[in-house]
Scaffold this motif. Structure first.
Motif, PDB file in Angstrom:
ATOM      1  N   ASP A  96      80.256   8.657  26.528  1.00 18.39           N
ATOM      2  CA  ASP A  96      80.914   9.968  26.594  1.00 18.39           C
ATOM      3  C   ASP A  96      80.277  10.825  27.692  1.00 18.39           C
ATOM      4  O   ASP A  96      80.983  11.500  28.453  1.00 18.39           O
ATOM      5  N   ASP A  97      78.953  10.799  27.794  1.00 12.59           N
ATOM      6  CA  ASP A  97      78.269  11.546  28.859  1.00 12.59           C
ATOM      7  C   ASP A  97      78.704  11.047  30.235  1.00 12.59           C
ATOM      8  O   ASP A  97      78.904  11.847  31.170  1.00 12.59           O
ATOM      9  N   LEU A  98      78.853   9.731  30.376  1.00 14.71           N
ATOM     10  CA  LEU A  98      79.274   9.172  31.659  1.00 14.71           C
ATOM     11  C   LEU A  98      80.671   9.647  32.026  1.00 14.71           C
ATOM     12  O   LEU A  98      80.937  10.028  33.176  1.00 14.71           O
ATOM     13  N   VAL A  99      81.596   9.648  31.059  1.00 13.51           N
ATOM     14  CA  VAL A  99      82.973  10.076  31.332  1.00 13.51           C
ATOM     15  C   VAL A  99      83.002  11.554  31.714  1.00 13.51           C
ATOM     16  O   VAL A  99      83.764  11.974  32.587  1.00 13.51           O
ATOM     17  N   VAL A 100      82.158  12.363  31.078  1.00 17.17           N
ATOM     18  CA  VAL A 100      82.085  13.783  31.438  1.00 17.17           C
ATOM     19  C   VAL A 100      81.644  13.938  32.886  1.00 17.17           C
ATOM     20  O   VAL A 100      82.210  14.736  33.648  1.00 17.17           O
ATOM     21  N   SER A 108      84.433  12.930  35.225  1.00 12.53           N
ATOM     22  CA  SER A 108      85.465  13.964  35.276  1.00 12.53           C
ATOM     23  C   SER A 108      85.027  15.111  36.178  1.00 12.53           C
ATOM     24  O   SER A 108      85.828  15.661  36.941  1.00 12.53           O
ATOM     25  N   GLU A 109      83.750  15.480  36.111  1.00 16.31           N
ATOM     26  CA  GLU A 109      83.245  16.548  36.985  1.00 16.31           C
ATOM     27  C   GLU A 109      83.303  16.126  38.444  1.00 16.31           C
ATOM     28  O   GLU A 109      83.666  16.914  39.321  1.00 16.31           O
ATOM     29  N   GLU A 119      90.666  15.148  35.366  1.00 13.29           N
ATOM     30  CA  GLU A 119      91.251  14.728  34.100  1.00 13.29           C
ATOM     31  C   GLU A 119      90.901  13.278  33.808  1.00 13.29           C
ATOM     32  O   GLU A 119      91.762  12.440  33.591  1.00 13.29           O
ATOM     33  N   VAL A 120      89.617  12.944  33.840  1.00 10.20           N
ATOM     34  CA  VAL A 120      89.148  11.619  33.485  1.00 10.20           C
ATOM     35  C   VAL A 120      88.877  11.592  31.989  1.00 10.20           C
ATOM     36  O   VAL A 120      88.143  12.436  31.467  1.00 10.20           O
ATOM     37  N   GLY A 169      82.729  15.589  25.361  1.00 11.03           N
ATOM     38  CA  GLY A 169      81.326  15.988  25.456  1.00 11.03           C
ATOM     39  C   GLY A 169      80.837  16.797  24.278  1.00 11.03           C
ATOM     40  O   GLY A 169      81.535  17.679  23.768  1.00 11.03           O
ATOM     41  N   GLY A 170      79.608  16.469  23.822  1.00 12.45           N
ATOM     42  CA  GLY A 170      78.937  17.270  22.800  1.00 12.45           C
ATOM     43  C   GLY A 170      79.363  17.012  21.376  1.00 12.45           C
ATOM     44  O   GLY A 170      78.869  17.671  20.465  1.00 12.45           O
TER      45      GLY A 170
END
Length: 791
Positions: A514-518, A521-522, A532-533, A582-583
């Motif tokens: 999840d951290d990687l996808v965030v 996306s950034e 919008e990843v 995230g989170g």
């Protein structure tokens, strides 16, 4: 008399002659003229009625007028003016000749007749007056010019007899409606004017003619030629139709077929669309075309069934020389209209098969229009006429170019989309596992199907061997389609393999993912807002020793279990948030799976369709899995056949089926290790004895060294309790030493004067691979010894 013409029919002498010259119809007017009855004439050659015999030549055109000498029944000669129409086949009626002559041609309107006052002889539009028996009373000069017949000759004939065509019969029905109802009627007709082949568009306005008392005494027909307006409206409608129908999909072949279908039969009788093949390495088509030109038939369409005019089939390549209309228009970069065979004599002489088709179907006019978009030449559309007698005009060229230009943009869009889709699909397949590993934990089978229309997405699956003969299984779905989605999928799959290699628990692995996808996306959003990843996935770890499976999911469909002898059921798992929010926490669930349980993991493209709801799809999935056989491959095919529509899935589909296997207790040995280094030797002895029991003595030396090193390190640096476990299958022997310390060892290179630090280096050299994993109680150090000699 008939419902169409409920009046005395004998005022016209009428006969019908078939194309063989035999009389097939003879009316009462013909009997009055020549005395012969229908019984005496029908079925006999028409030439028997000619005075003096002879066999006159058959008229060359569709209509003939003239004076002929006919033989009366009593023997004398009757000289009459006749009007003959050749009628093409219509409905069930074969082709024939309609021959008529009026018997009351000399009747003129009386001075007080309303018909005499209604004849607008000098009116600019064509006007004809019909009496109360729907027989022509008179017409003006404009109407005479239209039909190329004089009022004097045709007076007393019906409209169907003057025209001789099915459209004339429809006109007569409209005249009768005006006569009987007294209400005006407007009728549109498409007929050629006299001496012309191309039909004109006519608006026939019919109004009743009344006397002083208001009684209907006849019908006035005024014909207005609105050909130009009709053709302009027709062209506009065709362009509008092309805008709607062409480009309904992003498929090059379908787009080409739509172009051909739009042009037939409105613009041409036969259309073929030939395209240049894509260049190697995705390069753009050449800016300049030179002959000979190789073109691939993308589509064709004809007014005739099965397109018999075509020489080649769709998908085949043909080479066109410079003398062909295809190559000539591509090299010139403009539309070329050619008359056949005069303008194409050299090409047709060289291509005998094509020349035979041209002669067989009577193709007389060809128009070749280049298909160009964004400055690139993509192919050519060739339009031909054989049923329509008129050649292509300048208006036809403008219309064809307008339609082709619109289609060219759609073809180019489809071509670019296909190229990107092929690239994305190639990338996708290169990033997915080509084969699934065979492990002691599961036997697996998989399927991946790209979306039929939406483009390649980011669905993926994987089977990852873990330490201790465990196995990890994952199925995921990246948001979006195209190359970016495939690339994101590849990054996530690599990350999962890396995280799985350090033996993270499923919920912890999803948190890192999840951290990687965030972060992705950034990065995709650049300096502005985040991109919008996003993704969903399901991660499961199965242990064949304990026969337990730990699972966690991130917004992904829950798996379906099929225990041996039981119906399929959906596993109840906490849904978890999709990756990229995230989170938010993820939860793991641990379940026991009996040996032989089939675990079904899939993406939402399998169950979410427009044709049915998700619950209905799940019932179909359960039914397909319930019919499970020993072959997982057959089961995969059965699932896809049951759930996916014939035209393909609307979204990507990834399916992973895994049948669990348990490791017998006889293949596992466990020892609790006392906290005394002096007891390491007895432990080594017990290990060697266990290997003898398993008939694995050839691995005793290596295993004894590995066990000695790992147990000694655990006693010296770890925390109690300490446990040793040996596991083996047909190919691998695994040594595991667990303790309650969370400090993991690391490999280092010892210096010459160091007294220690060489143990793990020795283990790494003797074993196939080694590592450590954290557990709830501490850590486990493991090493694998291969039992299969390398060839």
């Amino acid at each position: 008399m008939s419902p169409v013409y409920p009046f005395d029919d004998a005022a016209t002498a009428r006969a019908v002659i078939d194309d063989d010259g035999v009389l097939v119809a003879w009316n009462e007017g013909a009997r009055r003229l020549l005395g012969h009855t229908a019984a005496e004439t029908v079925g006999r050659p028409a030439t028997e009625l000619l005075a003096g015999g002879g066999h006159p030549a058959v008229p060359a055109g569709p209509r003939w007028t003239g004076t002929v000498d006919l033989r009366h029944r009593d023997g004398h000669t009757v000289s009459v003016w006749v009007l003959a129409h050749h009628r093409p086949p219509h409905d069930d009626r074969p082709a024939d000749w309609l021959v008529v002559t009026p018997l009351e041609a000399g009747t003129a309107p009386a001075p007080d007749d309303p018909l005499s006052n209604a004849a607008l002889i000098q009116a600019p539009c064509a006007v004809a007056l019909y009496d109360d028996r729907l027989r022509l009373r008179t017409m003006n000069e404009a109407m005479e010019a239209v039909i190329d017949l004089s009022a004097e000759r045709t007076r007393g004939l019906r409209a169907s007899e003057i025209g001789g065509k099915p459209q004339s019969e429809a006109l007569e029905r409209a005249l009768l409606r005006v006569l009987t109802t007294g209400c005006p009627v407007d009728v549109q007709a498409h007929l050629p004017a006299a001496g012309e082949e191309r039909p004109h568009s006519w608006l026939a306005r019919m109004a009743p003619i009344t006397d002083a008392d208001g009684r209907v005494r006849g019908v006035c027909l005024a014909a207005h030629d609105f050909t130009d307006n009709y053709r302009a409206r027709e062209r506009l409608q065709l362009v509008n139709t092309a805008s709607v129908r062409i480009g309904s999909t992003l498929d090059v072949t379908r787009t080409a077929q739509e172009l051909a279908e739009v042009c037939v039969p409105v613009l041409a009788d036969f259309v073929r669309v030939d395209l240049l093949d894509p260049q190697e390495n995705g390069a753009e088509p050449p800016a300049r075309i030179t002959a000979p030109v190789s073109l691939r038939r993308a589509a064709h369409q004809s007014v005739l069934q099965d397109t018999p005019e075509a020489v080649i089939k769709p998908g085949h390549i043909a080479v066109y020389p410079a003398t062909s209309p295809q190559a000539a228009s591509l090299m010139a970069g403009r539309t070329i209209v050619a008359s056949v065979p005069s303008d194409l004599e050299q090409w047709l002489a060289a291509d005998t098969a094509r020349g035979e088709r041209v002669r067989e179907f009577g193709i007389h006019s060809v128009m070749s229009v280049p298909i160009r978009a964004r400055g690139l030449t993509l192919g050519v559309a060739v339009l031909a006429r054989h049923r329509r007698l008129e050649a292509f005009t300048e208006d036809d060229v403008l219309l064809a170019e307008e339609i082709t230009a619109r289609a060219a943009v759609c073809v180019d869009n489809a071509r670019r989309y296909s190229r990107e889709r092929d690239t994305a699909l190639a990338l996708q397949r290169s990033l997915l596992p080509r084969t699934l590993p065979r492990t002691a934990a599961v036997r697996a089978a998989s399927r991946y199907l790209p979306a039929a229309r939406a483009g390649v997405g980011g669905d993926w699956f994987d089977v990852i061997p873990l330490s201790g003969l465990r196995v990890a299984m994952i199925v995921g779905d990246v948001v979006g389609h195209g190359i970016e989605a495939s690339a994101t999928m590849g990054r996530l799959r690599t990350a999962v393999r890396t995280l799985a290699d350090i033996d993270l628990a499923p919920d912890e692995l999803l948190t890192h993912l999840d951290d990687l996808v965030v972060r992705l996306s950034e990065e995709a959003g650049g300096t502005g807002s985040p991109g919008e990843v996003g993704a969903t996935c399901l991660y499961a770890v199965y242990d064949p020793v304990s026969r337990r499976c730990t699972l966690a999911r991130a917004g992904h469909p829950a798996p379906v279990l099929v225990p041996p002898g039981e119906p399929p059921r959906q596993l109840d798992l906490p849904p978890g948030p999709p990756l990229g929010l995230g989170g938010l926490p993820f939860e793991s669930t641990e379940v026991e799976l009996p040996e032989g349980t089939v675990l079904s993991l899939y993406t939402d493209g399998l169950i979410e369709t427009r044709e049915r709801d998700v619950e209905a799809s799940q019932r179909l999935l359960f039914g397909a899995l319930a019919a499970y056989t020993e072959s997982l491959e057959e089961t995969c095919d059965r699932v896809l056949a049951a759930l996916l529509p014939p035209g393909g899935a609307q979204d990507d589909v990834a399916l992973l089926l895994a049948r669990t296997q348990g490791l017998p207790a006889s293949q596992v040995a466990t020892w609790d290790i006392p906290a005394d280094p002096a007891l390491v030797a007895p432990i080594r002895k017990q290990v060697v004895e266990q290997l003898d029991t398993w008939s694995l003595s050839e691995a005793a030396f290596t295993t004894e060294l590995v066990v000695s090193e790992l147990v000694t390190n655990a006693i010296r640096y770890g925390s109690h309790p300490i446990r040793l476990r040996l596991i083996h299958d047909a190919a691998t022997l695994i040594c595991e030493v667990s303790d309650t310390s969370h400090t993991a060892p690391h490999l280092r290179r010892a210096k010459t004067w160091d007294e220690g630090g060489r143990g793990l280096l020795l283990v790494a050299q003797l074993t196939q691979r080694w590592g450590s994993r954290h557990t709830a109680e501490g850590k486990t150090i493991w090493a694998e010894v291969t039992l299969v000699e390398e060839e």
